[in-house]
Design a protein around this motif. Structure first.
Motif, PDB file in Angstrom:
ATOM      1  N   ASN A   1       9.040  11.163   1.744  1.00 40.20           N
ATOM      2  CA  ASN A   1       9.539  12.414   2.320  1.00 40.20           C
ATOM      3  C   ASN A   1      10.649  12.157   3.335  1.00 40.20           C
TER       4      ASN A   1
ATOM      5  N   THR B   1       1.077   6.320  -2.613  1.00 43.49           N
ATOM      6  CA  THR B   1      -0.145   6.604  -1.867  1.00 43.49           C
ATOM      7  C   THR B   1       0.211   7.625  -0.780  1.00 43.49           C
ATOM      8  N   GLU B   2      -0.754   8.002   0.037  1.00 46.47           N
ATOM      9  CA  GLU B   2      -0.470   8.918   1.140  1.00 46.47           C
ATOM     10  C   GLU B   2       0.528   8.283   2.104  1.00 46.47           C
ATOM     11  N   LYS B   3       0.357   6.987   2.339  1.00 41.93           N
ATOM     12  CA  LYS B   3       1.287   6.242   3.198  1.00 41.93           C
ATOM     13  C   LYS B   3       2.693   6.248   2.584  1.00 41.93           C
TER      14      LYS B   3
ATOM     15  N   GLU C   1       0.810  -1.217   0.000  1.00 39.45           N
ATOM     16  CA  GLU C   1       0.000   0.000   0.000  1.00 39.45           C
ATOM     17  C   GLU C   1       0.847   1.273   0.000  1.00 39.45           C
TER      18      GLU C   1
ATOM     19  N   ARG D   1      -0.006   3.333  -5.533  1.00 37.79           N
ATOM     20  CA  ARG D   1      -1.430   3.299  -5.843  1.00 37.79           C
ATOM     21  C   ARG D   1      -1.828   1.967  -6.493  1.00 37.79           C
TER      22      ARG D   1
ATOM     23  N   ARG E   1       6.836  10.179  -6.769  1.00 33.05           N
ATOM     24  CA  ARG E   1       5.707  11.060  -6.450  1.00 33.05           C
ATOM     25  C   ARG E   1       4.490  10.772  -7.348  1.00 33.05           C
TER      26      ARG E   1
ATOM     27  N   LEU F   1       3.890   8.416   0.460  1.00 37.23           N
ATOM     28  CA  LEU F   1       4.418   9.774   0.423  1.00 37.23           C
ATOM     29  C   LEU F   1       5.129  10.120   1.729  1.00 37.23           C
ATOM     30  N   GLY F   2       4.556   9.672   2.824  1.00 39.45           N
ATOM     31  CA  GLY F   2       5.193   9.928   4.118  1.00 39.45           C
ATOM     32  C   GLY F   2       6.568   9.283   4.186  1.00 39.45           C
TER      33      GLY F   2
END
Length: 204
Positions: free
Chosen positions: A193, A185-187, A133, A136, A181, A189-190
């Protein structure tokens, strides 16, 4: 002796360029006669082919090790980037340009073999990222793995990305971030970063 000739030739070809280095240069650097080189390689093209495929095989084996040990696909890509940058740190951009210009058949054979070896590794990494996960779920892994491969080859093209304008590490770093990028997913992306921040600290 064959391995020693390949090793010294690799060092010279990558740092000075395939066209710029002669068989005399290699013989002189090794303290052997040119006759000894020709006893192992019938001509320079054969030596160039042996060197480029040797480099590819070594890089592939090291990437396979990283694939098996990395915690996740994002870490995997950053570790691969660091390994490749370290291994090719003395390579001049003109080396690939000269290989493509003066040894086009070798260059074409190398690109085909590179794709054969690397493509499945990249696609498997994408699939793993989806399962974790981090990437995407709707991405087309077959398409993206090929785009990634083409892009990584493209940023080494001196006619587009001149080393006078772009630092090699900057290109690798920027392209990797650009690629990730687009698919995280949001997960993910963390996590991305986090690695971007770590790299900036290491390169500071």
């Amino acid at each position: 002796m064959k391995k020693e000739i390949i090793s010294k030739s690799e060092e010279l070809f990558l740092s000075l360029g395939f066209k710029n280095v002669t068989m005399d240069d290699i013989a002189s650097a090794m303290g052997i006669s040119k006759k000894t080189i020709y006893a192992n390689f019938s001509n320079k093209t054969e030596l160039v082919r042996a060197v480029t495929f040797s480099v590819l095989e070594y890089i592939y084996q090291e990437i396979e090790k990283i694939n098996k040990s990395a915690i996740n696909p994002i870490e995997e890509l950053y570790q691969i980037k660091m390994f490749v940058m370290d291994y090719l740190r003395n390579e001049r951009g003109s080396a690939q340009f000269q290989l493509k210009k003066y040894y086009p058949k070798v260059f074409e054979q190398l690109e085909i073999k590179k794709f054969e070896k690397m493509h499945s590794s990249v696609e498997n990494s994408l699939i793993k990222g989806v399962e974790l996960e981090l990437f995407r779920p709707i991405i087309d892994t077959a398409f993206i793995s090929r785009v990634y491969f083409v892009g990584m080859s493209g940023i080494r093209d001196q006619s587009v990305f001149s080393e006078d304008m772009f630092d090699k590490n900057y290109l690798m770093e920027s392209y990797l971030e650009y690629h990730l990028r687009a698919i995280v997913t949001e997960k993910g992306l963390g996590l991305l970063n986090k690695y971007i921040k770590q790299n900036k600290t290491q390169n500071a």
